[in-house]
Design a protein around this motif. Structure first.
Motif, PDB file in Angstrom:
ATOM      1  N   HIS A 365       0.877  -1.051  -0.001  1.00  0.00           N
ATOM      2  CA  HIS A 365      -0.133   0.089  -0.039  1.00  0.00           C
ATOM      3  C   HIS A 365       0.962   1.128  -0.043  1.00  0.00           C
ATOM      4  CE1 HIS A 365      -2.909   2.997   1.060  1.00  0.00           C
ATOM      5  NE2 HIS A 365      -3.926   2.036   1.000  1.00  0.00           N
ATOM      6  N   PRO A 366       0.631   2.199  -0.808  1.00  0.00           N
ATOM      7  CA  PRO A 366       1.588   3.452  -0.782  1.00  0.00           C
ATOM      8  C   PRO A 366       1.775   4.138   0.576  1.00  0.00           C
ATOM      9  CG  PRO A 366      -0.127   3.566  -2.788  1.00  0.00           C
ATOM     10  CD  PRO A 366      -0.344   2.301  -1.867  1.00  0.00           C
ATOM     11  N   MET A 367       0.768   4.202   1.380  1.00  0.00           N
ATOM     12  CA  MET A 367       0.793   4.676   2.796  1.00  0.00           C
ATOM     13  C   MET A 367       1.817   4.112   3.289  1.00  0.00           C
ATOM     14  SD  MET A 367      -3.090   5.848   3.568  1.00  0.00           S
ATOM     15  CE  MET A 367      -2.782   5.920   5.265  1.00  0.00           C
ATOM     16  N   ARG A 368       2.123   2.795   3.183  1.00  0.00           N
ATOM     17  CA  ARG A 368       3.209   2.168   4.189  1.00  0.00           C
ATOM     18  C   ARG A 368       4.551   2.933   3.581  1.00  0.00           C
ATOM     19  NH1 ARG A 368       4.536  -2.827   6.561  1.00  0.00           N
ATOM     20  NH2 ARG A 368       6.837  -2.425   7.403  1.00  0.00           N
ATOM     21  N   LEU A 373       9.068   6.290   5.634  1.00  0.00           N
ATOM     22  CA  LEU A 373       9.876   7.446   5.611  1.00  0.00           C
ATOM     23  C   LEU A 373       9.719   8.351   6.660  1.00  0.00           C
ATOM     24  CD1 LEU A 373      11.494   8.936   3.143  1.00  0.00           C
ATOM     25  CD2 LEU A 373       9.075   9.902   2.481  1.00  0.00           C
ATOM     26  N   GLY A 374       8.774   8.452   7.274  1.00  0.00           N
ATOM     27  CA  GLY A 374       8.561   9.468   8.115  1.00  0.00           C
ATOM     28  C   GLY A 374       9.599   9.168   9.569  1.00  0.00           C
ATOM     29  N   ARG A 375       9.844   7.876   9.717  1.00  0.00           N
ATOM     30  CA  ARG A 375      10.875   7.480  10.405  1.00  0.00           C
ATOM     31  C   ARG A 375      12.331   7.642  10.102  1.00  0.00           C
ATOM     32  NH1 ARG A 375       7.571   2.684   9.921  1.00  0.00           N
ATOM     33  NH2 ARG A 375       6.129   2.318  11.845  1.00  0.00           N
ATOM     34  N   VAL A 376      12.782   8.139   9.037  1.00  0.00           N
ATOM     35  CA  VAL A 376      14.139   8.417   8.500  1.00  0.00           C
ATOM     36  C   VAL A 376      14.395   9.772   8.225  1.00  0.00           C
ATOM     37  CG1 VAL A 376      14.703   5.852   8.153  1.00  0.00           C
ATOM     38  CG2 VAL A 376      13.787   7.609   6.297  1.00  0.00           C
ATOM     39  N   LYS A 396      -0.189  14.846   2.026  1.00  0.00           N
ATOM     40  CA  LYS A 396      -1.128  14.587   3.056  1.00  0.00           C
ATOM     41  C   LYS A 396      -0.325  14.135   4.415  1.00  0.00           C
ATOM     42  CE  LYS A 396      -5.507  12.325   4.024  1.00  0.00           C
ATOM     43  NZ  LYS A 396      -6.694  11.543   3.431  1.00  0.00           N
ATOM     44  N   TYR A 397       0.715  13.208   4.159  1.00  0.00           N
ATOM     45  CA  TYR A 397       1.488  12.631   5.283  1.00  0.00           C
ATOM     46  C   TYR A 397       2.990  13.174   5.788  1.00  0.00           C
ATOM     47  CZ  TYR A 397      -2.486   9.533   4.931  1.00  0.00           C
ATOM     48  OH  TYR A 397      -3.788   9.016   4.803  1.00  0.00           O
ATOM     49  N   VAL A 398       3.503  14.192   4.805  1.00  0.00           N
ATOM     50  CA  VAL A 398       4.597  14.615   4.884  1.00  0.00           C
ATOM     51  C   VAL A 398       4.516  15.991   5.483  1.00  0.00           C
ATOM     52  CG1 VAL A 398       7.097  15.232   4.063  1.00  0.00           C
ATOM     53  CG2 VAL A 398       5.930  13.112   3.307  1.00  0.00           C
ATOM     54  N   GLU A 514      10.854  -4.934   3.592  1.00  0.00           N
ATOM     55  CA  GLU A 514      12.052  -4.186   2.878  1.00  0.00           C
ATOM     56  C   GLU A 514      12.017  -2.677   2.581  1.00  0.00           C
ATOM     57  OE1 GLU A 514      11.729  -6.017  -1.006  1.00  0.00           O
ATOM     58  OE2 GLU A 514      12.044  -8.175  -0.317  1.00  0.00           O
ATOM     59  N   ILE A 515      11.012  -1.807   2.871  1.00  0.00           N
ATOM     60  CA  ILE A 515      11.063  -0.655   2.600  1.00  0.00           C
ATOM     61  C   ILE A 515      12.020   0.140   3.758  1.00  0.00           C
ATOM     62  CG2 ILE A 515       9.519   1.427   2.510  1.00  0.00           C
ATOM     63  CD1 ILE A 515       7.126  -0.293   1.872  1.00  0.00           C
ATOM     64  N   GLY A 516      11.830  -0.184   4.972  1.00  0.00           N
ATOM     65  CA  GLY A 516      12.799   0.518   5.786  1.00  0.00           C
ATOM     66  C   GLY A 516      14.303   0.314   5.675  1.00  0.00           C
ATOM     67  N   PRO A 517      14.618  -0.859   5.720  1.00  0.00           N
ATOM     68  CA  PRO A 517      16.147  -1.005   5.357  1.00  0.00           C
ATOM     69  C   PRO A 517      16.600  -0.501   4.110  1.00  0.00           C
ATOM     70  CG  PRO A 517      15.088  -3.244   6.114  1.00  0.00           C
ATOM     71  CD  PRO A 517      13.929  -1.891   5.852  1.00  0.00           C
ATOM     72  N   ALA A 518      15.901  -0.491   3.026  1.00  0.00           N
ATOM     73  CA  ALA A 518      16.111  -0.112   1.693  1.00  0.00           C
ATOM     74  C   ALA A 518      16.510   1.513   1.773  1.00  0.00           C
ATOM     75  CB  ALA A 518      15.075  -0.282   0.641  1.00  0.00           C
ATOM     76  N   LEU A 519      15.326   2.258   2.487  1.00  0.00           N
ATOM     77  CA  LEU A 519      15.537   3.699   2.668  1.00  0.00           C
ATOM     78  C   LEU A 519      16.955   3.983   3.493  1.00  0.00           C
ATOM     79  CD1 LEU A 519      11.958   4.649   3.492  1.00  0.00           C
ATOM     80  CD2 LEU A 519      13.308   5.122   1.541  1.00  0.00           C
TER      81      LEU A 519
END
Length: 548
Positions: A365-368, A373-376, A396-398, A514-519
């Motif tokens: 889901h795009p929101m994930r 992203l908000g964490r990094v 909306k979310y940044v 995988e998103i968080g580690p990739a970022l």
């Protein structure tokens, strides 16, 4: 009078006097003397792979630094390739000077290479579009261009110089830059606005990009905090109230605009992003009264009649309006129940979205993506949006924690701004994170300029939301017609491999975990790096049809 080596020297010297540090360009023989002038004057030359990126980079420089940007384009197709960038600067009110090459005057009319009368093409999207008279006038003409670009309301200026004039000797031009006196608002206009605020029960305050561009962010924040007004930012108004501020009610936007009885819009047009200036009227509420405040009279709405308006230097306007509110008896605690209602709605919306921001759904889901992203993101990160559906979630979310750290294409909605904006952001904010959010459609417009990032050693993190379609078109077409055409892109196209092939880094992400580690790998890499995230093609950003 002392003579410059050639007119290029004179042009660059004037540009430096107006604070220009970088010339954005794509190589062209018609403008060689401008490059030579940059070498003589010690000005950075940054060359790109498409002229639109040069203009977008100059425009982003203007928006981030609040000093004029400079793009130099060669004659003919060099200039026509840059038109979308000039149009974007026009709609954003960005002070950009575009200098163009021009076929030799001595050969004019005989069919010289790339002979085209450019100024008429640029006139509708510039404050001024003209040709230098001769070699002797170039310094003075360039000063006119910069002086016009930075004067309220700011905007782009185009100037071309015939090739034979540009190569000819030209007198050095002494620039006496001075800041014009700020435009003072009419005190009666401010008194009228203050009276409306004193009568209001459910006011909303909108801060737009010109608040930032007018260096009015301190006055804006003070005005909101003094009178306890709920705020919704627009464009580069983001960050004037930092993320988490008690008066920031972005997440309650629908309720705020739907039930407000007074909306004060500062520093942005009453365009489609703000429902064309029509607010209220929801759940039995009457239509809201609207106040429009702009940095120049030319920017005040004409398609509707606001209840009140004012024009002037926005710092002066907001400080003076605060004084007028005191005279009018505005009481900050009068809006406390309204503010609490909006705060509760914003908190409820945030809580409702928490599940999707941490969604484990597969496809992603795009929101994930935005949850991770908000964490990094660091407090001073520059976030750039270039896309449709995927980037709409960013709006909306940044929520930036500082002003001046958000860039999107603005009301013209031109895709392809991202790489040019990223180039400028890395130069303007060398110690900050620079994050480019790309839709997979937008990636196709300018991804070749990753080569520019690599050659000039400009690390940028690119996050591509890749749903394999033109999402803003596919879903509505299906709704309207039951089918769609011209809306498909290659599923999971390896844009990351394009970046890698050009000398950067990247990877494809297909699982939420995988998103968080990739970022984190992207930010740690120190090179241009793309995180190419395959998102769910069935998910469309939820929109209404009113613009509110």
């Amino acid at each position: 009078m002392e003579s410059a080596k050639h007119a290029g020297d004179a042009a660059v010297a004037v540009s430096k006097a107006y604070g220009v540090e970088t010339m954005f360009t794509l190589s062209g023989g018609h403008v060689f003397p401008l490059y030579d002038g940059a070498v003589h004057e010690g000005m950075r030359i940054l060359d790109v792979r498409h002229e639109q990126s040069a203009v977008f980079a100059a425009e982003a420089t203007a928006r981030l630094t609040r000093s004029p940007g400079l793009a130099v384009l060669t004659a003919g197709p060099g200039i026509t390739n840059g038109v979308s960038g000039v149009a974007t600067a026009h709609f954003n009110g960005s002070p950009v000077v575009v200098m163009g090459g021009r076929a030799p005057q001595s050969r004019w009319g005989s069919g010289a290479l790339q002979e085209l009368d450019h100024p008429p093409l640029l006139k509708p999207i510039t404050k001024l579009s003209f040709t230098a008279t001769d070699a002797e006038s170039v310094g003075q003409d360039v000063e006119v261009a910069f002086r016009t670009a930075v004067a309220p309301h700011r905007g782009p200026v185009f100037l071309d110089v015939a090739m034979d004039h540009l190569f000819s000797p030209s007198p050095a031009h002494e620039v006496r830059t001075q800041s014009p006196s700020p435009l003072e608002p009419d005190p009666d206009d401010l008194a009228s606005i203050a009276r409306l605020l004193a009568e209001a029960e459910r006011p909303v305050l909108v801060f737009g990009s010109d608040v930032w561009m007018d260096r009015a962010e301190e006055a804006a924040r003070d005005f909101a905090e003094t009178w306890r007004l709920p705020v919704i930012p627009n464009g580069q108004g983001r960050g004037i109230l930092p993320s988490g501020h008690e008066l920031l009610v972005t997440r309650a936007r629908g309720l705020a605009f739907g039930q407000a009885d007074l909306v004060i819009v500062v520093g942005t047009p009453l365009d489609f992003r703000l429902g064309y200036g029509w607010f209220g009227g929801k759940e039995g509420a009457p239509l809201a009264r609207v106040v429009h405040i702009a940095d120049a009279p030319s920017q005040l709405a004409t398609h509707m009649q606001p209840a009140a308006s004012a024009a002037g230097d926005l710092s002066v306007v907001l400080w003076s309006l605060g004084a007028a509110c005191g005279d009018a008896g505005v009481k900050p605690d009068a809006y406390s129940s309204w503010l609490s209602k909006l705060a509760d709605a914003a908190a409820a919306a945030t809580a409702k979205d928490a599940e999707l921001l941490a969604s484990e759904s597969d496809p992603i889901h795009p929101m994930r993506v935005y949850g991770e992203l908000g964490r990094v993101l660091a407090d001073d990160a520059v976030v750039i949006g270039d896309g449709g559906d995927f980037v709409s979630y960013a709006g909306k979310y940044v929520e930036p924690k500082q002003p001046g750290n958000w860039l999107d294409p603005g009301p013209y909605g031109c895709l392809g701004t991202g790489l040019g904006y990223s180039i400028a952001a890395r130069l303007a904010r060398p110690s900050s994170q620079v994050v480019l959010l790309l839709g997979d459609g937008a990636a196709g417009f300018s991804l070749m300029d990753v080569d520019t990032l690599v050659r000039h050693r400009l690390p940028v993190v690119m996050v591509c939301g890749n749903n394999g379609m033109w999402g803003l078109e596919k879903h509505p077409m299906q709704l309207l017609y039951g089918y769609d055409v011209a809306a498909e892109l290659q599923p999971q196209c390896r844009y990351d491999q394009v970046v890698t092939a050009l000398g950067g880094g990247g990877e494809l992400v297909t699982k939420p975990s995988e998103i968080g580690p990739a970022l984190r790998r992207a930010f740690d890499s120190g090179i241009p790096y793309m995180v190419n995230i395959a998102t769910d093609p069935q998910v469309a950003y939820p929109r209404n049809t009113t613009g509110v």
